[in-house]
Design an enzyme around this catalytic site. Structure first.
Site, short mmCIF file in Angstrom:
data_model
loop_
_atom_site.label_atom_id
_atom_site.label_comp_id
_atom_site.label_asym_id
_atom_site.label_seq_id
_atom_site.Cartn_x
_atom_site.Cartn_y
_atom_site.Cartn_z
N HIS A 182 30.63 9.82 -40.33
CA HIS A 182 31.35 10.94 -40.92
C HIS A 182 30.82 11.18 -42.33
O HIS A 182 30.14 10.34 -42.91
CB HIS A 182 32.86 10.64 -40.99
CG HIS A 182 33.17 9.50 -41.91
ND1 HIS A 182 33.06 8.18 -41.54
CD2 HIS A 182 33.55 9.49 -43.22
CE1 HIS A 182 33.36 7.41 -42.55
NE2 HIS A 182 33.67 8.18 -43.60
N ASP A 229 32.55 12.27 -46.18
CA ASP A 229 33.87 12.36 -46.79
C ASP A 229 34.06 13.80 -47.29
O ASP A 229 33.10 14.45 -47.69
CB ASP A 229 33.98 11.38 -47.96
CG ASP A 229 33.84 9.92 -47.50
OD1 ASP A 229 34.09 9.64 -46.31
OD2 ASP A 229 33.48 9.07 -48.34
N HIS A 279 27.76 8.66 -43.09
CA HIS A 279 27.82 7.19 -43.11
C HIS A 279 28.78 6.66 -42.06
O HIS A 279 29.60 7.41 -41.53
CB HIS A 279 28.20 6.69 -44.51
CG HIS A 279 29.50 7.26 -45.04
ND1 HIS A 279 29.62 8.54 -45.53
CD2 HIS A 279 30.74 6.72 -45.16
CE1 HIS A 279 30.86 8.77 -45.93
NE2 HIS A 279 31.57 7.67 -45.71
N ARG A 318 35.52 -7.99 -42.19
CA ARG A 318 35.03 -7.18 -43.31
C ARG A 318 36.17 -6.33 -43.85
O ARG A 318 37.01 -5.84 -43.09
CB ARG A 318 33.88 -6.30 -42.84
CG ARG A 318 33.36 -5.37 -43.88
CD ARG A 318 32.00 -4.78 -43.50
NE ARG A 318 31.53 -3.97 -44.60
CZ ARG A 318 31.79 -2.67 -44.73
NH1 ARG A 318 32.48 -2.03 -43.82
NH2 ARG A 318 31.36 -2.01 -45.78
C1 LIG Z 1 42.08 12.40 -49.00
C2 LIG Z 1 41.66 12.10 -47.80
C3 LIG Z 1 40.22 12.08 -47.41
C4 LIG Z 1 40.29 11.48 -46.03
C5 LIG Z 1 41.56 12.03 -45.49
C6 LIG Z 1 42.52 11.73 -46.63
O1 LIG Z 1 43.72 12.41 -46.49
C7 LIG Z 1 42.84 10.23 -46.73
C8 LIG Z 1 41.82 9.40 -46.00
C9 LIG Z 1 40.40 9.93 -46.11
C10 LIG Z 1 39.54 9.43 -44.97
C11 LIG Z 1 39.00 8.00 -45.18
C12 LIG Z 1 38.15 7.62 -43.93
C13 LIG Z 1 37.18 8.72 -43.53
C14 LIG Z 1 37.88 10.10 -43.51
C15 LIG Z 1 36.95 11.18 -42.95
C16 LIG Z 1 39.19 9.98 -42.81
O2 LIG Z 1 39.40 10.22 -41.65
O3 LIG Z 1 40.18 9.57 -43.69
C17 LIG Z 1 38.40 10.41 -44.90
C18 LIG Z 1 39.07 11.75 -45.12
C19 LIG Z 1 38.07 12.77 -45.61
O4 LIG Z 1 37.34 12.50 -46.58
O5 LIG Z 1 38.00 13.82 -45.01
O1 AKG Z 2 33.99 0.55 -44.68
C1 AKG Z 2 33.06 1.21 -45.10
O2 AKG Z 2 32.03 0.70 -45.52
C2 AKG Z 2 33.11 2.72 -45.07
C3 AKG Z 2 34.50 3.27 -45.28
C4 AKG Z 2 34.48 4.75 -45.35
O3 AKG Z 2 33.50 5.39 -45.08
C5 AKG Z 2 35.70 5.49 -45.75
O4 AKG Z 2 36.76 4.86 -45.93
O5 AKG Z 2 35.59 6.72 -45.90
FE FE2 Z 3 33.69 7.50 -45.68
#
Ligand SMILES: C=C1C[C@]23C[C@@]1(O)CC[C@H]2[C@@]12CCC[C@@](C)(C(=O)O1)[C@H]2[C@@H]3C(=O)O
Ligand code: AKG
Ligand code: FE2
Length: 370
Positions: A229, A231, A286, A296
């Site tokens: 994905h 961010d 990533h 981990r």
């Molecule tokens: C602020 C945010 C970005 C995120 C969605 C969220 O509401 C909280 C979690 C974030 C995260 C972390 C893991 C990867 C990701 C794609 C997800 O599903 O939750 C990201 C979200 C994002 O950056 O779109």
């Molecule tokens: O665990 C990791 O190294 C990646 C975590 C991550 O990509 C995320 O929380 O958005």
């Molecule tokens: Fe991420």
């Protein structure tokens, strides 16, 4: 964080637990967690053929230039001398461990609600995949106090204090990194009204903390910790413990492992910075893979703009040869788009994107128009 943002954060309904499965104790990967195609690209660790993710000492007088170069060419780098005390990183790690080591029934008391953002649960991107991921997460937006009370009725304050202190330190570091990144493009604080310390008219910068736990896995070649994905953020600062697992996709090389370096933090460009920089800084794809013997843990600080600020390519980066590649979008709106289109979210806000009926332009390359 505002309720409008909460609405936008709403993900599709996801499983909140692994059914009866406790990942810590299973001896083989069940079908529900067996991913058929993990080797879409080669995985490369350090080798002579492949360069590795840049490591930047923030006290280096050339830091601005180095950061700019890393953002352009990789979309990710590691930082040392970042000012976050080692003691705080260790505390966050141990409180994260303490959380994930709780019995499954206890953790579920702090489960993320179907329309919520904060709390315990599976990766929210799970709904886009037919198989489950080998991980659990805990998301903090604002104060974790209500969830922490459910987890530790007798003693929730230590967890909250550490997370609060970490959030404050990360905010300062993320702000510093953001201005180093923009500084490398010749942009300063006067050029962006929403990014002043008070947040201009649109309110304060927004952020989330994401704790990720990846239990040891009997067959890492068949399981996925966190699927590929980008961010949605401006930038993300990630702490990973001493077990490797983070990989970034590098054109022409494949999945490159970001090795854990003691005390270093990983910084990656998110989709909103990709938009703001008009594609000059690509948001990096990533994922996290899992390990056969080692548990981990990672902690991501997801840094974004004020919820309702309009993010669009910066005017100083746009000229007749470099037209704006993205339409203006707020973080609130973009998270809604992400929840719907997942990894196609960025192209869905692209001007002239295939989704919008034009030619396919590679989002990760700046397009020169002559
Ligand atoms: C602020 C945010 C970005 C995120 C969605 C969220 O509401 C909280 C979690 C974030 C995260 C972390 C893991 C990867 C990701 C794609 C997800 O599903 O939750 C990201 C979200 C994002 O950056 O779109
Ligand atoms: O665990 C990791 O190294 C990646 C975590 C991550 O990509 C995320 O929380 O958005
Ligand atoms: Fe991420």
């Amino acid at each position: 964080m505002t309720s409008r943002l909460s609405e936008a954060f709403r993900a599709h309904p996801v499983h909140l637990h692994h059914g009866d499965l406790d990942l810590e104790s299973v001896r083989e990967v069940p079908d529900s967690h067996a991913w058929p195609q993990l080797d879409d690209y080669p995985s490369v660790h350090s080798s002579f053929d492949v360069e590795s993710v840049p490591v930047i000492d923030l006290s280096d007088p050339n830091a601005v230039k180095l950061v700019g170069h890393a953002c352009k060419t990789w979309g990710v780098f590691q930082v040392t001398n970042h000012g976050i005390p080692m003691r705080l990183l260790e505390d966050v790690e141990s409180h994260g461990r303490r959380l994930f080591a709780l019995p499954p029934q206890q953790k579920l008391k702090a489960a993320r609600l179907p329309d919520g953002i904060s709390g315990y649960g599976l990766a929210r991107i799970s709904s886009f995949f037919p198989k489950l991921m080998w991980s659990e997460g805990f998301t903090i937006v604002g104060s974790p106090i209500e969830h922490a009370r459910q987890l530790w009725p007798q003693d929730h304050t230590r967890f909250c204090d550490v997370m609060e202190e970490y959030g404050k330190c990360m905010k300062q570091l993320a702000r510093k990194l953001f201005w180093l990144m923009l500084g490398s493009l010749g942009i300063n604080k006067d050029d962006i009204n929403w990014a002043s310390p008070q947040g201009g008219e649109s309110g304060a910068m927004c952020a989330a903390l994401q704790l990720n736990s990846y239990p040891a896995c009997p067959d890492p070649t068949r399981a996925m910790g966190l699927a590929a994905h980008t961010d949605s953020t401006l930038l993300t600062v990630l702490y990973q413990n001493s077990t490797s697992g983070l990989q970034v996709l590098r054109d022409g090389a494949g999945w490159v492992t970001v090795p854990p370096l003691p005390g270093a933090l990983v910084v990656n460009v998110g989709d909103l910075l990709h938009i703001l920089s008009n594609g000059i800084f690509p948001s990096v794809l990533h994922r996290a893979v899992v390990n056969r013997t080692r548990h981990r843990l990672s902690v991501a600080y997801l840094y974004g703009p004020p919820t309702n600020a309009q993010i669009s390519p910066l005017s100083s980066l746009v000229d007749p040869n470099h037209p704006p590649l993205y339409r203006p979008v707020t973080w609130a709106e973009y998270l809604g788009t992400k929840a719907k289109h997942f990894n196609k979210a960025l192209s869905s806000v692209r001007l002239c994107s295939p989704l919008n009926g034009f030619v396919d332009l590679n989002d990760h390359n700046r397009v020169e128009v002559s």
